[in-house]
Design a protein around this motif. Structure first.
Motif, PDB file in Angstrom:
ATOM      1  N   THR A  93      12.785   2.433  10.605  1.00 27.83           N
ATOM      2  CA  THR A  93      12.204   1.850   9.395  1.00 27.83           C
ATOM      3  C   THR A  93      12.646   0.410   9.215  1.00 27.83           C
ATOM      4  OG1 THR A  93      12.096   4.019   8.332  1.00 27.83           O
ATOM      5  CG2 THR A  93      12.057   2.092   6.890  1.00 27.83           C
ATOM      6  N   TYR A  99       9.554   5.342  -5.408  1.00 27.68           N
ATOM      7  CA  TYR A  99       9.320   6.736  -5.038  1.00 27.68           C
ATOM      8  C   TYR A  99       9.607   7.602  -6.269  1.00 27.68           C
ATOM      9  CZ  TYR A  99       9.518   4.856  -0.296  1.00 27.68           C
ATOM     10  OH  TYR A  99       9.291   4.123   0.842  1.00 27.68           O
ATOM     11  N   VAL A 149       4.358   8.126  -4.568  1.00 31.66           N
ATOM     12  CA  VAL A 149       4.451   6.673  -4.429  1.00 31.66           C
ATOM     13  C   VAL A 149       3.720   6.062  -5.621  1.00 31.66           C
ATOM     14  CG1 VAL A 149       4.014   4.687  -2.947  1.00 31.66           C
ATOM     15  CG2 VAL A 149       4.446   6.939  -1.928  1.00 31.66           C
ATOM     16  N   ASN A 184      -1.300   9.150  -1.823  1.00 37.32           N
ATOM     17  CA  ASN A 184      -0.372   9.452  -0.725  1.00 37.32           C
ATOM     18  C   ASN A 184       0.960   9.971  -1.270  1.00 37.32           C
ATOM     19  OD1 ASN A 184      -2.204   7.051   0.245  1.00 37.32           O
ATOM     20  ND2 ASN A 184      -1.453   8.056   2.115  1.00 37.32           N
ATOM     21  N   ARG A 185       1.660  10.586  -0.376  1.00 33.78           N
ATOM     22  CA  ARG A 185       3.054  10.950  -0.628  1.00 33.78           C
ATOM     23  C   ARG A 185       3.919  10.295   0.426  1.00 33.78           C
ATOM     24  NH1 ARG A 185       4.365  14.485  -4.380  1.00 33.78           N
ATOM     25  NH2 ARG A 185       6.363  14.958  -3.396  1.00 33.78           N
ATOM     26  N   GLN A 186       5.186  10.291   0.158  1.00 35.81           N
ATOM     27  CA  GLN A 186       6.122   9.712   1.108  1.00 35.81           C
ATOM     28  C   GLN A 186       7.039  10.793   1.627  1.00 35.81           C
ATOM     29  OE1 GLN A 186       9.662   9.171   0.667  1.00 35.81           O
ATOM     30  NE2 GLN A 186      10.110   7.677   2.267  1.00 35.81           N
ATOM     31  N   GLY A 208      10.439  10.988   3.831  1.00 32.35           N
ATOM     32  CA  GLY A 208      11.483  10.114   4.351  1.00 32.35           C
ATOM     33  C   GLY A 208      12.715  10.883   4.759  1.00 32.35           C
ATOM     34  N   SER A 222      10.205   6.945   7.629  1.00 22.43           N
ATOM     35  CA  SER A 222       9.386   6.949   6.410  1.00 22.43           C
ATOM     36  C   SER A 222       7.913   6.914   6.795  1.00 22.43           C
ATOM     37  CB  SER A 222       9.727   5.742   5.532  1.00 22.43           C
ATOM     38  OG  SER A 222       8.986   5.758   4.339  1.00 22.43           O
ATOM     39  N   TYR A 278       3.689   8.080   5.327  1.00 17.81           N
ATOM     40  CA  TYR A 278       2.918   8.224   4.095  1.00 17.81           C
ATOM     41  C   TYR A 278       1.692   9.099   4.342  1.00 17.81           C
ATOM     42  CZ  TYR A 278       5.888   4.407   2.512  1.00 17.81           C
ATOM     43  OH  TYR A 278       6.973   3.639   2.174  1.00 17.81           O
ATOM     44  N   ASP A 287       2.133   5.896  11.243  1.00 21.56           N
ATOM     45  CA  ASP A 287       2.180   4.618  10.541  1.00 21.56           C
ATOM     46  C   ASP A 287       2.658   3.535  11.508  1.00 21.56           C
ATOM     47  OD1 ASP A 287       3.010   6.890   8.449  1.00 21.56           O
ATOM     48  OD2 ASP A 287       1.965   5.296   7.352  1.00 21.56           O
TER      49      ASP A 287
END
Length: 705
Positions: A451, A478, A501, A507-509, A511, A527, A529, A696
């Motif tokens: 990241t 977050y 987010v 979207n969700r994150q 991590g 991380s 998304y 991503d």
């Protein structure tokens, strides 16, 4: 029995005295009303970074530990699991307390190592108890497991010097000490009572013509019950001669039975001196008529007859007994006096008794009244002591702390829920500051690779393409984080967060936060998304995989990473595409790469184009409650353009110019991408394909040859 009673009393008195002294000393000197046993203040110093206790010193759990310290510098006191403390101080110089001898003697061991400054201990979240800022004391209920107490400078610098006091608070300890004191006093009083107790004095019986029979005599008297003729009585002797001393007459010898057919000695004509007493012949009496079986009766005091002077019996006598023996009183059965003077010529009427003879009454020792009384006293004393012991045991139940059962290297969740939420909150704050100023150094305090590599590459591109800072990303955070914290027994440790987010509601994150060692901060390393429409697994109950878990999966994580790289390299028609269920984002990316290859190949200075993906790093795998695997992996991509011979090429626009601008290349141009991917590998039993949750990409380099 008097000897046994005195011996028992002395033992009880001594035991009670010792218990009372011990209870008083423990209650008013060692413990006190706060139920805490404290050591005197002790100087503990180290040229290294900390003074730490060995895990073996805290080998019991239950009581409350109190530690206070004072020194020239601000000090930090903390209690942590041994796996955290050991990793935090690994390779550093510090002093370890290995032995404790009450009241305040410690055995120490100096461990060599590095003395450079450590992360300030107050910034770490794995302490189970720690002193508050400005305070130099800690209170902690001792738990089962391997724990260490650490005293160090608050800023993490070496050269620790502290005056330390340790205390252990045990519930009800002061009350137990008072109870021991009271029990000791009672036992002491009981022992003294047994020692000083005297038997009641029996009043002297006044002289009378008739002395009652002493019931507790040990010399039974046999009394003849057959009628005696008057002429025989006149010639019958009053006493027998003692077989132990022929020159003395025993007053304890019973009269001969009247039905005895043996000849009796006749009395002497005159009262002889004691030395001249000899047996006299007696007339032979006819045997009585046959009678029924003899009946056992209590001994009866015989009638007293006049006799010659009675010499003293061979017994020890008190002066009072001697005086009574010389008096003209009648002699009763069971008397223990000597008789040295002639008895009074007083006659008692013969008592008519049955012809049956009376057998001798012998009382066993265990049935005697004195033995019964002594035995009863001993039993009562024993019952009292047993009751006291049971009371002390009941009231002190749990007083001795139990031994620790976790003696091996234990594991723990990577983080608590509260600490994980604090980590996410801190990341939101610092990440927005770093994004606003494109500060890669600040990002290093909250992020780790891959990241961090993506973030720093984005900052570089932003500074190149938006030097004025007009296109800075807006602050975001977050929200509503869900924490999945597996168990770990060593470092590095990781936990997973699934959150919303704020600036991307669709979207969700997902991590992964990782701590490389006990002294490092939590860093966001992976991380992605994924869209909310994706079937995201629950992070509750995540655990690290075992060999058995991996064997049940559709494919091992490393093999899945290679298959995914081959799928992305070959495109939609690659053979490996059947193994995966792609997301819309993955399909869109493959379409864009296909269009780019076709457009670049059409350029006259480009001979051909290749696009290759490869796994990077080690996949991070977590097993969900359903048995599936949630895997985070990284892929590298190189998009390469081969330049026609004799041509020159260079990057003139776009993000690639941030890494290579206006540099001419004669062989190839390339762009390097770093992809973060999250997939779910199902179990073999389901037969499902691997689900790609998110991919991503981020351009991280460009150039050519």
């Amino acid at each position: 029995m008097r000897f046994a009673r005195i011996t028992l009393g002395l033992l009880l008195a001594l035991s009670g005295l010792l218990a009372a002294i011990a209870g008083a000393v423990a209650a008013f000197w060692l413990v006190g009303p706060d139920n805490t046993i404290s050591t005197p203040r002790r100087e503990l110093a180290s040229t290294g970074l900390a003074v730490v206790t060995a895990p073996s010193l805290l080998d019991r759990h239950g009581p409350t530990l109190h530690v206070s310290a004072s020194g020239d510098k601000p000090l930090f006191i903390g209690v942590g699991q041994d796996l955290d403390v050991r990793d935090y101080l690994s390779g550093t110089a510090h002093t370890q307390l290995t032995q404790f001898d009450p009241p305040a003697t410690f055995g120490t061991q100096e461990l060599r190592g590095d003395t450079k400054k450590l992360t300030p201990p107050g910034q770490l979240d794995w302490w189970v108890a720690q002193s508050a800022p400005g305070s130099q004391a800690v209170t902690w209920p001792i738990q089962d497991g391997l724990y260490d107490v650490v005293v160090m400078n608050a800023d993490g610098t070496p050269a620790v010097g502290a005056q330390v006091t340790f205390g252990v608070q045990v519930h009800r300890l002061f009350g137990i000490c008072l109870l021991v004191l009271g029990a000791g006093v009672l036992v002491l009083a009981l022992g003294l009572a047994l020692v000083l107790r005297r038997r009641p004095v029996v009043k002297e019986i006044a002289d009378t013509t008739e002395i009652p029979v002493i019931t507790n005599t040990r010399i039974p008297v046999l009394v003849s019950t057959a009628p005696v003729q008057r002429d025989e009585e006149e010639h019958a002797p009053a006493y027998r001669v003692s077989p132990f001393a022929p020159d003395r007459v025993s007053p304890f010898a019973p009269l001969a039975a009247k039905n005895e057919q043996a000849a009796e000695p006749a009395p002497a004509a005159a009262a002889p001196t004691p030395a001249q007493v000899t047996p006299a012949p007696a007339e032979v009496r006819p045997a009585p008529a046959p009678a029924k079986a003899p009946v056992r009766q209590m001994p009866v005091r015989p009638a007293v007859r006049p006799a010659a002077a009675v010499p003293a019996a061979p017994m020890f006598m008190s002066p009072a007994a001697v005086a009574r023996a010389k008096s003209p009183a009648l002699i009763g059965a069971g008397a223990s006096q000597r008789y040295e003077e002639p008895a009074q010529t007083t006659y008692a009427e013969p008592v008519e008794e049955p012809v049956d003879s009376v057998a001798e009454e012998i009382v066993p020792l265990a049935a005697s009244p004195e033995f019964v009384k002594s035995d009863e006293a001993v039993r009562r004393t024993a019952a009292l002591l047993a009751s006291g012991a049971m009371l002390l045991t009941a009231t002190s139940c749990g007083l001795m702390p139990p031994k620790n059962t976790m003696t091996a290297a234990d594991s723990r969740p990577a983080v608590t829920l509260a600490d994980a939420q604090a980590v996410v909150q801190r990341y939101n704050q610092l990440n927005n500051q770093a994004n606003k100023t494109r500060d890669g150094k600040l990002s290093e305090t909250i992020e780790g690779n891959p990241t961090l590599a993506q973030t720093q590459a984005g900052f570089l591109i932003g500074r190149k393409l938006d030097a004025a800072g007009k296109d800075v990303s807006k602050p975001f955070s977050y929200t509503d984080p869900e924490i999945g914290a597996p168990q770990f027994a060593s470092y590095p440790m990781r936990f997973v967060v699934s959150s919303g987010v704020s600036d991307a509601p669709g979207n969700r994150q997902l991590g992964v936060w990782q701590r490389e060692n006990a002294g490092s901060p939590w860093l966001l390393t992976h991380s992605v998304y994924p869209p909310k429409a994706a079937d995201l697994p629950s992070v509750d109950g995540l655990r690290t995989p075992t060999a058995a878990d991996l064997a049940k999966l559709q494919g091992r994580p490393e093999a899945v990473a290679k298959d995914l790289a081959a799928y992305l390299t070959g495109g939609k028609n690659a053979p490996q595409s059947k193994l995966f269920t792609p997301t819309p984002g993955l399909t869109t990316m493959l379409d864009l790469r296909a269009k780019s290859r076709a457009a670049d190949t059409a350029e006259p200075y480009i001979a051909d184009v290749t696009d290759a993906f490869a796994p990077s790093g080690v996949p991070l795998t977590f097993i969900t409650e359903s048995g599936d695997a949630l895997v985070f992996l990284s892929l590298t991509e190189q998009y390469r353009q081969r330049v026609e011979p004799g041509s020159n090429a260079y990057w003139t626009s776009g993000e690639a110019t941030a890494f290579s601008s206006m540099v001419k290349y004669t062989q190839t141009l390339y762009q390097n991408y770093l992809h973060q991917v999250a997939v779910v590998i199902p179990a073999k039993s389901t037969g499902n394909a691997v689900q790609v949750l998110s991919i991503d990409p981020q351009l991280v380099g460009a150039g050519g040859n």
